[in-house]
Scaffold this active site. Structure first.
Site, mmCIF file in Angstrom:
data_model
loop_
_atom_site.group_PDB
_atom_site.id
_atom_site.type_symbol
_atom_site.label_atom_id
_atom_site.label_comp_id
_atom_site.label_asym_id
_atom_site.label_seq_id
_atom_site.Cartn_x
_atom_site.Cartn_y
_atom_site.Cartn_z
ATOM 1 N N THR A 191 0.846 -1.202 0.000
ATOM 2 C CA THR A 191 0.000 0.000 0.000
ATOM 3 C C THR A 191 0.879 1.249 0.000
ATOM 4 O OG1 THR A 191 -1.782 -1.167 1.137
ATOM 5 C CG2 THR A 191 -1.772 1.244 1.315
ATOM 6 N N SER A 213 5.184 -6.881 -1.935
ATOM 7 C CA SER A 213 4.676 -6.979 -0.559
ATOM 8 C C SER A 213 5.169 -8.286 0.046
ATOM 9 C CB SER A 213 3.151 -6.962 -0.566
ATOM 10 O OG SER A 213 2.658 -7.198 0.737
ATOM 11 N N CYS A 264 -9.736 -7.010 0.888
ATOM 12 C CA CYS A 264 -10.084 -5.633 1.202
ATOM 13 C C CYS A 264 -11.538 -5.347 0.841
ATOM 14 C CB CYS A 264 -9.181 -4.676 0.442
ATOM 15 S SG CYS A 264 -7.459 -5.076 0.657
HETATM 16 C C1 LIG Z 1 -2.338 -6.268 -5.844
HETATM 17 C C2 LIG Z 1 -2.203 -5.768 -4.452
HETATM 18 N N1 LIG Z 1 -1.597 -4.583 -4.224
HETATM 19 C C3 LIG Z 1 -1.449 -4.087 -3.001
HETATM 20 C C4 LIG Z 1 -1.911 -4.766 -1.886
HETATM 21 C C5 LIG Z 1 -1.699 -4.168 -0.517
HETATM 22 O O1 LIG Z 1 -0.651 -4.876 0.099
HETATM 23 P P1 LIG Z 1 -0.182 -4.598 1.592
HETATM 24 O O2 LIG Z 1 -1.079 -5.423 2.449
HETATM 25 O O3 LIG Z 1 1.252 -5.071 1.653
HETATM 26 O O4 LIG Z 1 -0.273 -3.157 1.865
HETATM 27 C C6 LIG Z 1 -2.556 -5.991 -2.071
HETATM 28 C C7 LIG Z 1 -3.134 -6.717 -0.900
HETATM 29 O O5 LIG Z 1 -4.208 -7.280 -0.967
HETATM 30 C C8 LIG Z 1 -2.695 -6.512 -3.378
HETATM 31 O O6 LIG Z 1 -3.298 -7.671 -3.608
#
Ligand SMILES: Cc1ncc(COP(=O)(O)O)c(C=O)c1O
Length: 382
Positions: free
Chosen positions: A71, A196, A321
Site C-alpha cells: 500500500t 509486498s 479488502c
Molecule cells: C495487488 C495488491 N496490491 C497491493 C496490496 C496491498 O498490500 P499490503 O497489504 O502489503 O499493503 C494488495 C493486498 O491485498 C494486493 O493484492
C-alpha cells in the site's frame, strides 16, 4: 478439524525460513544508522535482506526502497512521481487494487487528471487502450502485473513500451505476481515496481518499491534520510530480514508453477462439475498458476464462504479488502460480470503446500454443503 487454507492471495503463511530469520532480530537490536557494532551488524542484515528482495525482481540492491507494505509502495509510486513532476496526468486500469485506485482518486481531488482504462471480458488491459489514453500531460501509467482477484497477468511489457514512447513513467503493482511467476523489472520496461512481503511468505507490514535509477520520485515521508532519502524512518529490521528470507524461497518457487497450476485446474474442473453454469473468470487469459476465481450463478457468495469456513476451508469473496463491504467486486464488474454474478463469485488461492487431497476435499465439501443451495430456477437452467 483439518484446516485447508486456500486464501494465499489475502496473506501467505510465512515460510519457516522467514520466521527463523526474523526471530534473531526480534530479540536482537541495532539501528542500521548507528556507527557502533550494533548498528553495523543491523546494517549488514538489512543490506543482505535488500539484496535478496532486489534479486526477486531482477533489480540491484540500491534500487530497492523498503516500505511498510505494498500500500505504501503504491502510494510512493503514484504520489511521488506526480509530486516530482509538479502535477500532470495519471493513467490507471479499472482493475487496480484499492491502494492504487484510491490514491489515484485522492490525486484527482488535488488537480491530477485521472484516466481509468477498462478491461475486456477476460480481465486483460489492452495495451492499445492504454496507448490511446496517453496525452502530453501524462506523467505516469500504473497497471498491475497480476490481478489479486482473478490472477490475470497483464501485458506490462507492451503497456510499458507504449507509455515510454509517449514519455510517461510506468509503475506496476507486482504484489500478487511476485513469488508466483518470475519477475524481471528491467525486462518489463517499467520504472517503478511494487512488492509486498506477506503475499509471498514473509511478514505483513513490509514491502518494497523498486525504482529504476534516475526516476524522479519525491518522498512521502521526510525526516532521517533513510533509504537514500526516499523513505524516512528507522527501518523495520526484523520485517526486512523476514522479507529477504521469504524472497529467496519465493524466487525459487516462482520458477515452477506447473504443479500448483495443475491443482488449480483440478479444483476448477471439480467446482464447475458441481455447479453447472459456473464460470471461471479470466479463464481465456494468461493467469497466475495459483488463483481460481469462479462465478456460480445463483450462489449467495457470503453464505458460501461461511459454510466452507465451518468445514475448515478458507476461501474468499473477492479480495480481502473488498470482502465484508458487501459491495460487489469492482474487478469483476469491470470485466462485465454483472452485480449478481460478482456477488456469487468466490476466490480460491493456492500455495506451494496445497495438496491434491485438500483440493479433492474442497470439491467434496462444496458439493455437499454449498451446491445443494442452488435455486431450482438455476438448476433447471432458467
Ligand atoms: C495487488 C495488491 N496490491 C497491493 C496490496 C496491498 O498490500 P499490503 O497489504 O502489503 O499493503 C494488495 C493486498 O491485498 C494486493 O493484492
Amino acid at each position: 478439524m483439518p484446516r485447508i487454507y486456500l486464501d494465499h492471495n489475502a496473506t501467505f503463511p510465512p515460510f519457516p525460513e522467514a520466521v527463523r530469520a526474523m526471530q534473531g532480530w526480534l530479540e536482537g537490536f541495532g539501528n542500521p544508522s548507528s556507527v557502533h557494532w550494533h548498528g553495523r551488524r543491523a546494517r549488514a542484515a538489512l543490506e543482505e535482506a535488500r539484496a535478496r528482495v532486489a534479486a526477486l525482481c531482477g533489480g540491484r540492491p540500491a534500487e530497492i526502497v523498503l516500505t511498510s507494505g505494498a500500500t505504501e509502495a503504491n502510494a510512493l509510486a503514484l504520489r511521488g512521481a506526480l509530486d516530482a513532476a509538479g502535477g500532470g496526468d495519471l493513467v490507471i486500469s479499472a482493475i487496480e487494487h484499492p491502494s492504487v485506485a484510491a490514491t489515484a482518486e485522492w490525486l484527482e481531488g488535488r488537480g491530477v487528471g485521472r484516466t481509468r482504462v477498462g478491461v475486456g471480458r477476460e480481465g486483460r488491459v489492452d495495451p492499445a487502450a492504454v496507448a490511446a489514453a496517453l496525452g502530453p500531460r501524462t506523467v505516469l501509467v500504473s497497471v498491475m502485473l497480476a490481478n489479486h482477484e482473478t490472477g490475470v497477468v497483464q501485458p506490462i511489457r507492451e503497456i510499458a513500451a507504449a507509455a515510454r514512447r509517449a514519455g510517461a513513467l510506468v509503475h506496476t503493482d507486482a504484489a500478487q505476481a511476485a513469488g508466483r511467476v518470475p519477475i524481471d523489472a528491467e525486462a518489463l520496461g517499467v520504472d517503478l515496481l511494487t512488492l509486498s512481503a506477506h503475499k509471498l511468505g514473509g511478514p505483513p507490514g513490509v514491502g518494497a518499491l523498486w525504482v529504476r535509477p534516475g526516476t524522479p520520485l519525491a518522498p512521502l515521508l521526510h525526516g532521517g534520510g533513510q533509504e537514500a532519502g526516499r523513505r524516512a524512518g528507522t527501518e523495520n529490521l526484523a520485517g526486512a530480514v523476514g522479507f529477504g528470507a521469504a524472497a529467496r524461497v519465493a524466487a525459487d518457487l516462482a520458477r515452477d508453477g506447473a504443479a500448483v497450476a495443475a491443482l488449480r485446474d483440478r479444483l476448477e474442473t471439480g467446482l464447475c462439475a458441481a455447479w453447472p453454469g459456473a464460470v471461471v473468470h479470466g479463464r481465456g487469459a494468461a493467469r497466475l498458476p495459483n488463483t481460481a476465481c469462479l462465478g456460480f450463478p445463483g450462489l449467495d457468495g457470503e453464505a458460501a464462504v461461511m459454510r466452507l469456513d465451518l468445514e475448515g476451508i478458507a476461501a474468499s469473496l473477492g479480495s480481502a479488502c473488498a470482502s465484508g463491504s458487501m459491495r460487489p467486486s469492482p474487478v469483476l464488474l469491470a470485466m462485465g460480470a454483472g452485480e449478481d454474478l460478482a456477488r456469487a463469485s468466490l476466490r480460491f488461492s493456492l500455495g506451494p503446500r496445497t495438496t491434491r487431497a485438500e483440493i479433492d476435499r474442497t470439491v467434496e465439501v462444496f458439493e455437499r454443503c454449498v451446491a445443494p443451495a442452488r435455486a431450482p430456477a438455476v438448476m433447471e437452467g432458467a
